[in-house]
Write an enzyme that holds these catalytic residues in place. Structure first.
Site, PDB file in Angstrom:
ATOM      1  CB  CYS A 129      -0.982  -0.043   1.164  1.00 24.15           C
ATOM      2  SG  CYS A 129      -2.342   1.152   1.043  1.00 24.15           S
ATOM      3  CG  HIS A 141      -3.278  -3.840   3.325  1.00 27.93           C
ATOM      4  ND1 HIS A 141      -2.380  -3.166   4.122  1.00 27.93           N
ATOM      5  CD2 HIS A 141      -3.893  -2.899   2.566  1.00 27.93           C
ATOM      6  CE1 HIS A 141      -2.444  -1.859   3.864  1.00 27.93           C
ATOM      7  NE2 HIS A 141      -3.357  -1.673   2.927  1.00 27.93           N
ATOM      8  CD  GLU A 160      -0.574  -5.753   5.765  1.00 30.63           C
ATOM      9  OE1 GLU A 160      -0.877  -4.547   5.870  1.00 30.63           O
ATOM     10  OE2 GLU A 160      -0.386  -6.314   4.657  1.00 30.63           O
TER      11      GLU A 160
END
Length: 222
Positions: free
Chosen positions: A85, A194, A196
């Site tokens: 990002c 994302h 994660e």
């Protein structure tokens, strides 16, 4: 194995990235944007959120942070680097990756779980996937539309530098449905979604994102 996670003022997902690193079996090492050395880490993650100077252009000022003075030459020498990002925006601004990230089509912030297709499973961050594999990973961004001139887009396609694409609909107007790209060597990767936030079904839509972090562990070990 030690993987650095850089925190800029405004970073939101540094702790999530560190958690993903631990889930992949490595040790996260906290790096501050003002650091002037990388503490001997084996790879680096620039997490999502925001960075100082984004009011000018996302990542345009953060690219001059002291830690980037160490990171840029290390990446060019082969250090695996993942930008997520805002981290992707910083890598583009630092000219480690081609292209730029612009305002979403419709000028709205987007947050949703999206289906992605892995296009290049040979990078340091994707070798645990297979080419064409589809994964579900969250997206949350306001300036996530990937843009590049026609020549650059053609070069990316020819050299297989498109890492992942949006599938089933383009959420933000990215050129050629591009959600992530890599450098020619495959050690530097930038993603707008994302991963994660998709390492454990208990806290995300899937565990599909864990492969990015497990991939670099395998790449460095090899």
């Amino acid at each position: 194995m030690r993987i650095g996670v850089v925190t800029f003022p405004g970073s939101l997902d540094d702790r999530d990235a560190a958690r993903a690193v631990r889930a992949a079996g490595a040790e996260p090492v906290a790096l501050w944007h003002g650091d002037r050395e990388l503490r001997g880490v084996d790879a680096v993650i620039l997490p999502g959120g925001f960075s100082y100077g984004d009011y000018l252009r996302c990542g345009a000022i953060a690219r001059f942070a002291p830690v980037m003075g160490e990171l840029v030459p290390a990446a060019r020498a082969g250090l695996p680097v993942l930008g997520i990002c805002n981290g992707f925006q910083i890598l583009c601004e630092a000219h480690l990756l081609p292209g730029a990230l612009t305002r979403n089509a419709g000028l709205t912030f987007i947050t949703r779980d999206l289906r992605l297709r892995v296009e290049n499973a040979r990078t340091a961050w994707t070798r645990r996937y297979s080419s064409g594999q589809q994964i579900v990973v969250p997206l949350k961004s306001g300036e996530g539309a990937y843009a590049a001139d026609p020549g650059t887009l053609a070069d990316l396609e020819a050299s297989r530098q498109v890492v992942i694409r949006y599938t089933g609909g383009n959420p933000n107007g990215s050129a050629a449905d591009i959600a992530g790209v890599c450098n020619a060597e495959g050690n530097v990767v930038g993603l707008m979604p994302h991963p994660e936030h998709a390492v454990d079904p208990l806290t995300g839509p899937s565990s599909d994102g864990l492969g990015f972090f497990a991939s670099v562990v395998a790449a460095v070990a090899a």
